[in-house]
Design a protein around this motif. Structure first.
Motif, PDB file in Angstrom:
ATOM      1  N   GLN A  14      42.777  41.880  39.612  1.00  0.00           N
ATOM      2  CA  GLN A  14      43.319  40.811  39.952  1.00  0.00           C
ATOM      3  C   GLN A  14      44.450  40.117  39.161  1.00  0.00           C
ATOM      4  N   VAL A  15      45.317  39.504  39.553  1.00  0.00           N
ATOM      5  CA  VAL A  15      46.339  38.760  39.035  1.00  0.00           C
ATOM      6  C   VAL A  15      45.661  37.446  38.519  1.00  0.00           C
ATOM      7  N   VAL A  16      45.639  37.146  37.369  1.00  0.00           N
ATOM      8  CA  VAL A  16      44.945  35.966  36.717  1.00  0.00           C
ATOM      9  C   VAL A  16      45.794  34.976  36.024  1.00  0.00           C
ATOM     10  N   GLU A  17      47.018  35.556  35.677  1.00  0.00           N
ATOM     11  CA  GLU A  17      48.216  35.028  35.194  1.00  0.00           C
ATOM     12  C   GLU A  17      49.483  35.533  35.306  1.00  0.00           C
ATOM     13  N   TYR A  18      50.360  34.809  35.563  1.00  0.00           N
ATOM     14  CA  TYR A  18      51.672  35.614  35.665  1.00  0.00           C
ATOM     15  C   TYR A  18      52.484  36.334  34.678  1.00  0.00           C
ATOM     16  N   ASN A  19      53.007  37.422  34.919  1.00  0.00           N
ATOM     17  CA  ASN A  19      53.834  38.336  33.746  1.00  0.00           C
ATOM     18  C   ASN A  19      52.431  38.879  32.980  1.00  0.00           C
ATOM     19  N   ALA A  20      51.471  39.214  33.406  1.00  0.00           N
ATOM     20  CA  ALA A  20      50.352  39.863  32.650  1.00  0.00           C
ATOM     21  C   ALA A  20      49.882  40.982  33.308  1.00  0.00           C
ATOM     22  N   PRO A  21      49.096  42.024  32.500  1.00  0.00           N
ATOM     23  CA  PRO A  21      48.516  43.069  33.527  1.00  0.00           C
ATOM     24  C   PRO A  21      47.420  42.578  34.281  1.00  0.00           C
ATOM     25  N   TYR A  22      47.262  43.273  35.242  1.00  0.00           N
ATOM     26  CA  TYR A  22      46.028  43.149  36.140  1.00  0.00           C
ATOM     27  C   TYR A  22      44.748  43.199  35.309  1.00  0.00           C
ATOM     28  N   LYS A  23      43.806  42.398  35.817  1.00  0.00           N
ATOM     29  CA  LYS A  23      42.403  42.107  35.031  1.00  0.00           C
ATOM     30  C   LYS A  23      41.667  42.705  35.947  1.00  0.00           C
ATOM     31  N   ILE A  24      40.729  43.670  35.430  1.00  0.00           N
ATOM     32  CA  ILE A  24      39.663  44.319  36.257  1.00  0.00           C
ATOM     33  C   ILE A  24      38.404  43.504  36.398  1.00  0.00           C
ATOM     34  N   THR A  25      37.796  42.806  37.286  1.00  0.00           N
ATOM     35  CA  THR A  25      36.881  41.620  37.309  1.00  0.00           C
ATOM     36  C   THR A  25      35.789  42.009  38.177  1.00  0.00           C
ATOM     37  N   ILE A  26      34.610  41.350  38.089  1.00  0.00           N
ATOM     38  CA  ILE A  26      33.463  41.674  38.967  1.00  0.00           C
ATOM     39  C   ILE A  26      33.392  40.272  39.711  1.00  0.00           C
ATOM     40  N   VAL A  27      33.593  40.515  41.358  1.00  0.00           N
ATOM     41  CA  VAL A  27      33.689  39.307  42.065  1.00  0.00           C
ATOM     42  C   VAL A  27      32.935  39.496  43.087  1.00  0.00           C
ATOM     43  N   PRO A  28      32.369  38.569  43.868  1.00  0.00           N
ATOM     44  CA  PRO A  28      31.435  38.445  44.882  1.00  0.00           C
ATOM     45  C   PRO A  28      32.087  39.234  46.001  1.00  0.00           C
ATOM     46  N   VAL A  29      30.979  40.008  46.783  1.00  0.00           N
ATOM     47  CA  VAL A  29      31.503  40.667  48.016  1.00  0.00           C
ATOM     48  C   VAL A  29      31.424  39.787  49.083  1.00  0.00           C
ATOM     49  N   SER A  30      32.139  38.958  49.809  1.00  0.00           N
ATOM     50  CA  SER A  30      32.039  38.017  50.846  1.00  0.00           C
ATOM     51  C   SER A  30      31.973  38.690  52.203  1.00  0.00           C
TER      52      SER A  30
END
Length: 339
Positions: A14-30
């Motif tokens: 995910q992009v969690v802030e601009y001009n920063a690396p992608y962050k690998i997160t755990i998110v719900p499967v909708s």
């Protein structure tokens, strides 16, 4: 309707802030699908130029958002109103999500929902994209992947391929092709792709125009597709195009600059192009299948290699397209004929 047990959570980049690396997160499967939606298990996701614009905040994307608006995978669940797809279908995922069906674009001459003033876009704005193990997509913008087309080829075609469909596959459509590039790698791929004439843009605009006119009886090409963000690319595209003909502009520089002597005095028609209708996407995939077309890809294994892919893309040394293999098992199944 579902074909397999769907997990509650998944990995996503995910992009969690601009001009920063992608962050690998755990998110719900909708998996609570709207009537027209599909849930796919993503096999391959593609990194596009627009993804960099999302990361830089140029498109005003609300954060956080799962990146990538081009992907391919297997349907695992369908919404209650879906009749054209079923669990187990291999699909190329469309970028547009939930076209309204009532705006002028949806009701216009283009087959809906190619454009929609009110739609959101996967991985760009309003909907998550394909840098994830699962993704919700709109069945109305999806296309089935033919059995002899691989996911690695299909994923980069979902936006980039659809947008330049008739230009990129001109050889398969029986047209003569002139390719212009300013990179050794790009020139090499252009030759391998079957261009009838290859011109090195580094020789200067005058030499490029002269070279193209020399092989077209002095008139220039019948139509041009511009994929370059270079400042002079739009002007060069017009210059090599014969009078009263069309330049399709796909690249996304901050400004498109064309001298009036090329645009007005030579009566060149310039039009933009963005994605395609679902029918055009399906036609494109069938053309790819019929002619054995493949996409030259740089494959990276898993979301953990996202930053290596981005580093290569930003270096200017990447030949072809950059893709992330999300689910190797689906790729392996292709190789075994278990599609």
């Amino acid at each position: 309707m579902t074909s397999q047990k769907i997990p509650e959570k998944m990995q996503a980049a995910q992009v969690v802030e601009y001009n920063a690396p992608y962050k690998i997160t755990i998110v719900p499967v909708s998996s609570d699908l709207a009537p027209s939606e599909l849930l796919i298990r993503v096999a391959v996701a593609f990194l596009c130029h627009t993804d960099f614009m999302v990361r830089e905040g140029i498109l005003g994307t609300p954060l956080p958002i799962t990146g990538s608006h081009e992907g391919a995978g297997t349907v695992v669940a369908v919404g209650s109103a879906v009749t054209a797809f079923a669990p187990g279908d291999r699909v190329m995922a469309g970028m547009l999500y939930h076209a309204c069906g009532s705006c002028p674009e949806c009701k216009g001459p283009q087959p809906p929902p190619q454009y929609c003033a009110n739609a959101t876009a996967c991985g760009i704005k309003g909907a998550d994209g394909f840098f994830a193990e699962y993704a919700r997509i709109d069945s109305r913008t999806a296309a089935k992947v033919p059995a002899n087309v691989g996911f690695v080829t299909a994923a980069p075609l979902a936006c980039a391929g659809c947008t330049v469909y008739k230009g990129v596959f001109a050889k398969a459509l029986g047209l003569k092709v002139v390719g212009i590039d300013a990179r050794d790698g790009g020139l090499e791929l252009t030759r391998k792709g079957g261009a009838d004439v290859v011109v090195d843009a580094r020789k200067g605009d005058g030499a490029v125009v002269e070279g193209v006119r020399r092989v077209t009886g002095g008139a220039g090409v019948t139509a041009t597709v511009n994929l370059s963000d270079a400042k002079a690319a739009a002007a060069t595209s017009c210059a090599v195009t014969r009078m009263h003909s069309t330049v399709v502009h796909v690249a996304q520089p901050e400004n498109v600059t064309i001298p009036f002597t090329e645009l007005i005095m030579r009566d060149i028609r310039v039009r933009g192009s963005l994605v395609s209708s679902a029918k055009e996407a399906q036609d494109m995939l069938q053309l790819v299948a019929d002619h054995g077309i493949s996409v030259h890809s740089n494959a990276f294994e898993g979301l953990g290699e996202m930053e290596q892919l981005i580093e290569l893309a930003e270096s200017g040394k990447m030949k072809g397209k950059g893709v992330v293999i999300i689910d190797q098992a689906q790729i392996d199944a292709e190789g075994k004929g278990a599609l």
